[in-house]
Write an enzyme that holds these catalytic residues in place. Structure first.
Site, short mmCIF file in Angstrom:
data_model
loop_
_atom_site.label_atom_id
_atom_site.label_comp_id
_atom_site.label_asym_id
_atom_site.label_seq_id
_atom_site.Cartn_x
_atom_site.Cartn_y
_atom_site.Cartn_z
CB CYS A 350 35.27 -65.87 47.68
SG CYS A 350 36.15 -64.27 47.35
NE ARG A 379 37.20 -56.22 43.70
CZ ARG A 379 38.10 -56.84 44.12
NH1 ARG A 379 39.15 -55.97 44.45
NH2 ARG A 379 38.03 -57.97 44.06
CD GLN A 397 39.01 -60.64 41.36
OE1 GLN A 397 37.88 -61.31 41.66
NE2 GLN A 397 39.97 -60.35 42.29
CG ASP A 399 38.70 -65.25 41.82
OD1 ASP A 399 39.78 -65.49 42.63
OD2 ASP A 399 38.00 -64.47 42.25
CG HIS A 531 40.60 -66.03 48.58
ND1 HIS A 531 39.21 -65.54 48.19
CD2 HIS A 531 40.70 -66.13 49.84
CE1 HIS A 531 38.41 -65.82 49.53
NE2 HIS A 531 39.21 -65.89 50.24
#
Ligand SMILES: [Zn+2]
Ligand SMILES: [Zn+2]
Length: 657
Positions: A350, A379, A397, A399, A531
């Site tokens: 993001c 992560r 991702q 994303d 998102h």
């Protein structure tokens, strides 16, 4: 004698003598109910409509004498709560059988669990598979005797004395710690006696469908350093058909396990030398990934997204601005120092997309801006929770972040849901569950964003789903602090749900980063931010696909679409020609010209789950045909090569599964 009033679930009231048992009341209602009854639920009788939902209350034995006014429900196998009571009674039956065969074991605990129960024992020798067989047989014997499960009470000192004499140290510990009342509750099943609050089913006769599954070590009370108990795990249901169905699903899940299929099919591996939770995509997996990503990128462009790429490592300050160093710290890798400045491996995409948005002043004319990235993030997941491709430490991702004006949110939500449905259709899923997570309206102070923000966004999610005729479940209080969301869970080929798509509003980041656009009125406004991820991550979705297809990818996704199998070395030349034609037509073919028997080659191609096997020999070479065998449909007979190519082309372009 005193009379008490019993209120039944349908509101009917009965006056009965104090001391009447639920079993007797069941018998009065109907002999059929008495036969089916397993346990009872009682709750305070505060009269009529004011009473709580029927599911509140305490489960009690059918033989418990009732001595005050209560609401009473008789539970049969139809009631979801009853199965855990059956399983708990089955755990006692297991302990009774083990004590019968191995009188010296020390008893631990024996609770019901999902799908069954366990009981734990201390014993020097490990239980063997033969032991389990004997125990299971003994359990069936005891069950067939229909031994009553009876409740008894002992004063605490007597209870301790009983276990001390019997040399059951763990049980002494439990009585010391857990028995709060002066009288300690026990249950007996024949000779077996157990410190237990209950409730239990009346007798062992109803315990029919169970299977001892495995033995696993567990420290007493789960604490390292304590004695190592042996837990015997079992599956348990009401009927053999339910048990068989469960065992079949387990078998299926094992057969489909992506952690086994990944290395077997040359798709991926996890290398201890590199570290846990990090995925190596092997050539065949890499090819599937390319096909997945090609489809996705084409769709993104077609649906008005812009593709971007952002760095994997960025200044730590950026994560302070976003707030991740506070609320997300535990899931982040530690910072890296470069030239006296701290950098952070990104756990999210993001902030990167926000920096692209912020790189210049935006006008309302540009909105919505949809930035998409196959963004790799890292992560820190604890090693204990890592699981194949599904829980990893580094993943990509799919994303996207949508920046839009309030007037645009419904259309954007609809487009996201539509995109998610396209994913499901393309990758062969037809069942799904949708959940809408809202805030806890009683505690607005726990959330970012105003009441208006939440109401508008939640309404947009709701009305869009309603307009699209998508059924959904509302999850009050389940939203993240920064905004409401919808989650879509896929149901796979064997009925398992998988959390996948998320469409999530964010009332937090636009403010923290001071996002703006110039509105039609010439003034500065803050855009809304959404998102969204469809697959979740490429790794996770790949893992789900492997299990969904059991490794047998449809032709459009299969790393090898056709394996060419000459019946002998004599026909290698024709095999090569067929392979070359397939290659020239854009298909992925492989020629197996090893000096092996045809049957062995077919078996290997079958094991590799290649969709088509093309068998070529003298007849085929002469006629310009191939003998087609499909991975799941079997022998399809000889076909002219050109015709096979046309049909395969159709199948691939339709992405049939
Ligand atoms: Zn118990
Ligand atoms: Zn995001």
């Amino acid at each position: 004698m005193d009379t008490i009033q019993i209120t039944l679930p349908d509101g009917a009231k009965r006056q009965v003598p104090s001391g009447t048992t639920p079993a007797e009341i069941a018998q009065q209602i109907s002999p059929g109910l008495a036969r089916e009854a397993l346990v009872a639920r009682i709750s305070p009788s505060n009269g009529g409509a004011a009473a709580g939902p029927a599911a509140d209350g305490e489960l009690v034995d059918l033989r418990r004498p009732l001595d005050h006014d209560v609401r009473l429900a008789i539970l049969t196998p139809k009631d979801p709560d009853a199965i855990q009571v059956l399983r708990h009674s089955a755990a006692h039956l297991l302990a009774a059988a083990v004590l019968d065969l191995f009188p010296d074991v020390k008893l631990g605990i024996g609770p019901p669990i999902e799908h069954g129960f366990f009981y734990e024992f201390l014993r020097e020798q490990p239980f063997t598979p033969e032991d389990l067989e004997r125990i299971e047989k003994k359990m069936h014997e005891l069950a067939a005797q229909d031994i009553p499960n009876e409740r008894k009470f002992l004063p605490k000192p007597e209870a301790l004395e009983l276990y001390r004499k019997w040399n059951q140290g763990f049980k002494c510990e439990l009585v010391e710690e857990k028995a709060i009342e002066p009288l300690v509750s026990f249950y007996t099943t024949g000779k077996f006696i157990d410190f237990c609050r209950g409730p239990h089913i009346p007798s062992t006769g109803r315990i029919k469908a169970f299977k001892l599954m495995n033995v696993a070590g567990a420290y007493w009370k789960g604490q390292e350093g304590n004695p190592q108990m042996q837990r015997i795990y079992a599956a348990c249901f009401y009927t053999q058909a339910e048990l068989d169905d469960y065992l079949h699903k387990l078998e299926e899940a094992k057969r489909r396990d992506h952690r086994r299929l990944g290395p077997e099919l040359g798709l991926f591996s996890i290398e201890e030398a590199a570290g846990p939770g990090l995925i190596f995509w092997h050539p065949k997996g890499g090819l599937v990934r390319k096909l997945m990503e090609d489809w996705l990128r084409d769709e993104l462009l077609r649906r008005g997204y812009d593709l971007d790429f952002t760095p994997h490592i960025m200044r730590l300050d950026l994560w302070r601005t976003s707030g991740h160093t506070n609320f997300y710290r535990d899931s982040m890798f530690g910072p890296v120092e470069v030239e006296k400045d701290d950098y952070q491996l990104k756990p999210m995409n993001c902030p990167g997309h926000i920096l692209i948005y912020k790189s210049r002043l935006r006008s309302y004319r540009e909105l919505p801006i949809r930035l998409a990235e196959l963004g790799t993030v890292y992560r820190y997941e604890r090693s204990g929770v890592l699981h194949g491709l599904l829980r990893v430490r580094g993943f990509t991702q799919d994303d996207a972040h949508i920046f839009c004006m309030p007037s645009q949110i419904e259309a954007e939500v609809e487009a996201c849901v539509d995109f998610a449905f396209a994913v499901m259709k393309t990758f062969g899923f037809s069942d799904y569950v949708v959940e809408l997570s809202d805030w806890d309206a009683a505690h607005p102070e726990n959330y970012a964003g105003s009441k208006d923000d939440w109401a508008r966004a939640t309404r947009a999610l709701e009305t869009t789903l309603a307009r699209m005729n998508v059924p959904f479940k509302r999850m009050e209080g389940e939203a993240a602090f920064y905004g409401p969301k919808i989650d879509i869970k896929l149901i796979d080929a064997i009925g398992r749900p998988w959390q996948l798509t998320t469409v999530q509003f964010d009332f937090n980041l636009p403010g923290r980063f001071g996002l703006e656009y110039v509105g039609e009125d010439g003034a500065r406004h803050q855009p809304l931010m959404v998102h969204r991820a469809l697959w979740g991550s490429v790794e996770r979705f790949f893992g789900i696909l492997i299990e969904h297809y059991a490794g047998a990818f449809p032709a459009w996704l299969a790393p090898v679409q056709a394996e060419i199998l000459p019946v002998s070395g004599k026909f290698s030349e024709y095999g090569k020609k067929v392979a070359a034609e397939l290659g020239a037509a854009g298909f992925r073919a492989h020629l197996d010209d090893r000096n092996e028997k045809l049957q062995a080659k077919i078996r290997d191609a079958q094991m590799q789950k290649v969709p088509y096997m093309l068998i070529v020999g003298g007849k085929e070479a002469e006629a310009g045909t191939v003998s087609v065998r499909h991975h799941s449909k079997g022998d399809l007979g000889p076909r002219p090569l050109a015709e096979f190519l046309t049909d395969l082309g159709k199948e691939v372009s339709l992405r049939s599964s």
